[in-house]
Design a protein around this motif. Structure first.
Motif, PDB file in Angstrom:
ATOM      1  N   ALA A  21       0.810  -1.222   0.000  1.00 42.90           N
ATOM      2  CA  ALA A  21       0.000   0.000   0.000  1.00 42.90           C
ATOM      3  C   ALA A  21       0.846   1.277   0.000  1.00 42.90           C
ATOM      4  O   ALA A  21       0.300   2.384  -0.010  1.00 42.90           O
ATOM      5  N   THR A  22       2.171   1.150  -0.009  1.00 45.23           N
ATOM      6  CA  THR A  22       3.063   2.306   0.008  1.00 45.23           C
ATOM      7  C   THR A  22       2.966   3.097  -1.297  1.00 45.23           C
ATOM      8  O   THR A  22       2.858   2.508  -2.373  1.00 45.23           O
ATOM      9  N   ARG A  23       3.029   4.421  -1.199  1.00 49.63           N
ATOM     10  CA  ARG A  23       3.020   5.272  -2.389  1.00 49.63           C
ATOM     11  C   ARG A  23       4.296   5.041  -3.199  1.00 49.63           C
ATOM     12  O   ARG A  23       5.398   5.097  -2.656  1.00 49.63           O
ATOM     13  N   SER A  24       4.154   4.784  -4.490  1.00 47.33           N
ATOM     14  CA  SER A  24       5.297   4.570  -5.369  1.00 47.33           C
ATOM     15  C   SER A  24       5.808   5.904  -5.907  1.00 47.33           C
ATOM     16  O   SER A  24       5.301   6.969  -5.549  1.00 47.33           O
ATOM     17  N   LEU A  25       6.786   5.855  -6.811  1.00 43.49           N
ATOM     18  CA  LEU A  25       7.268   7.067  -7.447  1.00 43.49           C
ATOM     19  C   LEU A  25       6.354   7.533  -8.577  1.00 43.49           C
ATOM     20  O   LEU A  25       6.571   8.617  -9.142  1.00 43.49           O
ATOM     21  N   CYS A  26       5.335   6.750  -8.915  1.00 52.55           N
ATOM     22  CA  CYS A  26       4.411   7.091 -10.000  1.00 52.55           C
ATOM     23  C   CYS A  26       3.214   7.860  -9.453  1.00 52.55           C
ATOM     24  O   CYS A  26       2.148   7.279  -9.191  1.00 52.55           O
ATOM     25  N   ASP A  27       3.392   9.136  -9.238  1.00 57.04           N
ATOM     26  CA  ASP A  27       2.314  10.017  -8.795  1.00 57.04           C
ATOM     27  C   ASP A  27       1.509   9.405  -7.654  1.00 57.04           C
ATOM     28  O   ASP A  27       2.043   9.125  -6.606  1.00 57.04           O
ATOM     29  N   ALA A  28       0.204   9.176  -7.886  1.00 55.09           N
ATOM     30  CA  ALA A  28      -0.673   8.674  -6.823  1.00 55.09           C
ATOM     31  C   ALA A  28      -0.793   7.159  -6.832  1.00 55.09           C
ATOM     32  O   ALA A  28      -1.639   6.604  -6.145  1.00 55.09           O
ATOM     33  N   ILE A  51       8.955   1.070  -7.449  1.00 59.20           N
ATOM     34  CA  ILE A  51       8.507   0.265  -6.317  1.00 59.20           C
ATOM     35  C   ILE A  51       9.553   0.223  -5.203  1.00 59.20           C
ATOM     36  O   ILE A  51       9.244   0.416  -4.020  1.00 59.20           O
ATOM     37  N   ARG A  52      10.799  -0.025  -5.566  1.00 58.87           N
ATOM     38  CA  ARG A  52      11.846  -0.260  -4.576  1.00 58.87           C
ATOM     39  C   ARG A  52      12.304   1.020  -3.862  1.00 58.87           C
ATOM     40  O   ARG A  52      12.613   0.990  -2.665  1.00 58.87           O
ATOM     41  N   HIS A  53      12.374   2.124  -4.586  1.00 55.89           N
ATOM     42  CA  HIS A  53      12.925   3.347  -3.989  1.00 55.89           C
ATOM     43  C   HIS A  53      12.152   3.791  -2.749  1.00 55.89           C
ATOM     44  O   HIS A  53      12.768   4.071  -1.704  1.00 55.89           O
ATOM     45  N   PRO A  54      10.816   3.873  -2.798  1.00 55.88           N
ATOM     46  CA  PRO A  54      10.089   4.286  -1.587  1.00 55.88           C
ATOM     47  C   PRO A  54      10.186   3.277  -0.448  1.00 55.88           C
ATOM     48  O   PRO A  54       9.950   3.624   0.709  1.00 55.88           O
ATOM     49  N   LEU A  55      10.525   2.030  -0.785  1.00 61.92           N
ATOM     50  CA  LEU A  55      10.660   0.996   0.231  1.00 61.92           C
ATOM     51  C   LEU A  55      12.108   0.845   0.720  1.00 61.92           C
ATOM     52  O   LEU A  55      12.406  -0.055   1.511  1.00 61.92           O
ATOM     53  N   SER A  56      12.977   1.754   0.247  1.00 64.81           N
ATOM     54  CA  SER A  56      14.397   1.749   0.641  1.00 64.81           C
ATOM     55  C   SER A  56      15.041   0.392   0.408  1.00 64.81           C
ATOM     56  O   SER A  56      15.801  -0.114   1.241  1.00 64.81           O
ATOM     57  N   SER A  57      14.741  -0.221  -0.744  1.00 68.24           N
ATOM     58  CA  SER A  57      15.288  -1.535  -1.091  1.00 68.24           C
ATOM     59  C   SER A  57      15.848  -1.518  -2.510  1.00 68.24           C
ATOM     60  O   SER A  57      15.345  -2.199  -3.408  1.00 68.24           O
ATOM     61  N   PRO A  58      16.895  -0.715  -2.742  1.00 68.44           N
ATOM     62  CA  PRO A  58      17.430  -0.607  -4.103  1.00 68.44           C
ATOM     63  C   PRO A  58      18.080  -1.902  -4.572  1.00 68.44           C
ATOM     64  O   PRO A  58      18.553  -2.703  -3.770  1.00 68.44           O
ATOM     65  N   ARG A  59      18.083  -2.101  -5.872  1.00 66.86           N
ATOM     66  CA  ARG A  59      18.764  -3.242  -6.488  1.00 66.86           C
ATOM     67  C   ARG A  59      19.536  -2.720  -7.698  1.00 66.86           C
ATOM     68  O   ARG A  59      18.934  -2.377  -8.713  1.00 66.86           O
ATOM     69  N   PRO A  60      20.859  -2.648  -7.605  1.00 63.92           N
ATOM     70  CA  PRO A  60      21.634  -2.161  -8.748  1.00 63.92           C
ATOM     71  C   PRO A  60      21.439  -3.071  -9.961  1.00 63.92           C
ATOM     72  O   PRO A  60      21.368  -4.300  -9.832  1.00 63.92           O
ATOM     73  N   VAL A  61      21.343  -2.454 -11.122  1.00 60.58           N
ATOM     74  CA  VAL A  61      21.241  -3.245 -12.351  1.00 60.58           C
ATOM     75  C   VAL A  61      22.628  -3.436 -12.936  1.00 60.58           C
ATOM     76  O   VAL A  61      23.549  -2.659 -12.644  1.00 60.58           O
ATOM     77  N   SER A  62      22.792  -4.435 -13.748  1.00 61.12           N
ATOM     78  CA  SER A  62      24.088  -4.713 -14.364  1.00 61.12           C
ATOM     79  C   SER A  62      24.451  -3.588 -15.339  1.00 61.12           C
ATOM     80  O   SER A  62      23.569  -2.903 -15.865  1.00 61.12           O
TER      81      SER A  62
END
Length: 215
Positions: A28-35, A119-130
């Protein structure tokens, strides 16, 4: 499986595995996509590749030909199906290499990577991409033209006018002018209209770019 489909599958499955660890509050956390919530974004990723062209037009017409509004309305409707159904559909998409109608295959990789950041940024769970995936996504994001740029607030090239944006930790840069350094995650957010804070930028062009991104 050829290179691009395999990269798409890997990024999609990484997000599925992450979503399976989330609880109700995180969904239910707000994502980086507006509302949009995390659940809305995941639902959008899950069912847009399954959308037939005959289903797409009525929604756009109903939204007054505003693509972003049409996407938001369908995402929120699909999200009501719940996390279990969303995860199952995302996993099926990864296995079948499904992609949205009328877009190049590389767009599926961009969607997988950028929406995972949403999704990950607001949840403080980054995953670096290759580095390989980063370069493909960043290059497509810079080179994209209308109508592919509608959903990200316009052209990344115009957003970076007079600036040289450098991705720290990657052999990638774009533009000419005052130099701005940022993490790979932040660079992809900037290129795709998600913005960035002044604290995430360094270099002699950092203040100028931050003001442009946050008018």
């Amino acid at each position: 499986m050829s290179e691009l489909p395999q990269l798409i599958r890997t990024e999609r499955l990484a997000l599925v595995d992450f979503l399976e660890t989330l609880g109700p509050t995180q969904w239910a956390t707000r994502s980086l996509c507006d509302a949009w919530t995390v659940q809305d974004v995941a639902a959008h990723l899950a069912w847009t590749p399954r959308l037939r062209p005959s289903e797409l037009l009525p929604g756009i017409v109903k939204a007054g030909f505003r693509l972003n509004r049409a996407s938001a309305e369908t995402a929120k409707r699909w999200a009501e199906r719940g996390p279990e159904a969303i995860v199952a559909q995302l996993r099926q998409n990864a296995e079948t290499n499904a992609k949205p109608p009328g877009v190049p295959e590389i767009a599926a990789l961009v969607d997988a990577v950028v929406h995972a950041i949403d999704i990950r940024h607001p949840l403080s769970s980054p995953r670096p991409v290759s580095p390989e995936v980063f370069a493909k996504v960043a290059n497509f994001s810079v080179e994209a033209k209308w109508p592919m740029t509608v959903s990200v607030g316009g052209s990344a090239r115009k957003r970076l006018a007079g600036v040289r944006l450098v991705a720290d930790g990657y052999d990638w840069a774009y533009g000419e002018g005052h130099e701005v350094h940022a993490s790979g995650d932040t660079v992809l957010r900037i290129l795709n209209g998600r913005g960035a804070t002044r604290q995430e930028l360094t270099g002699d062009g950092a203040t100028h770019l931050a003001m442009r991104l946050n008018p």
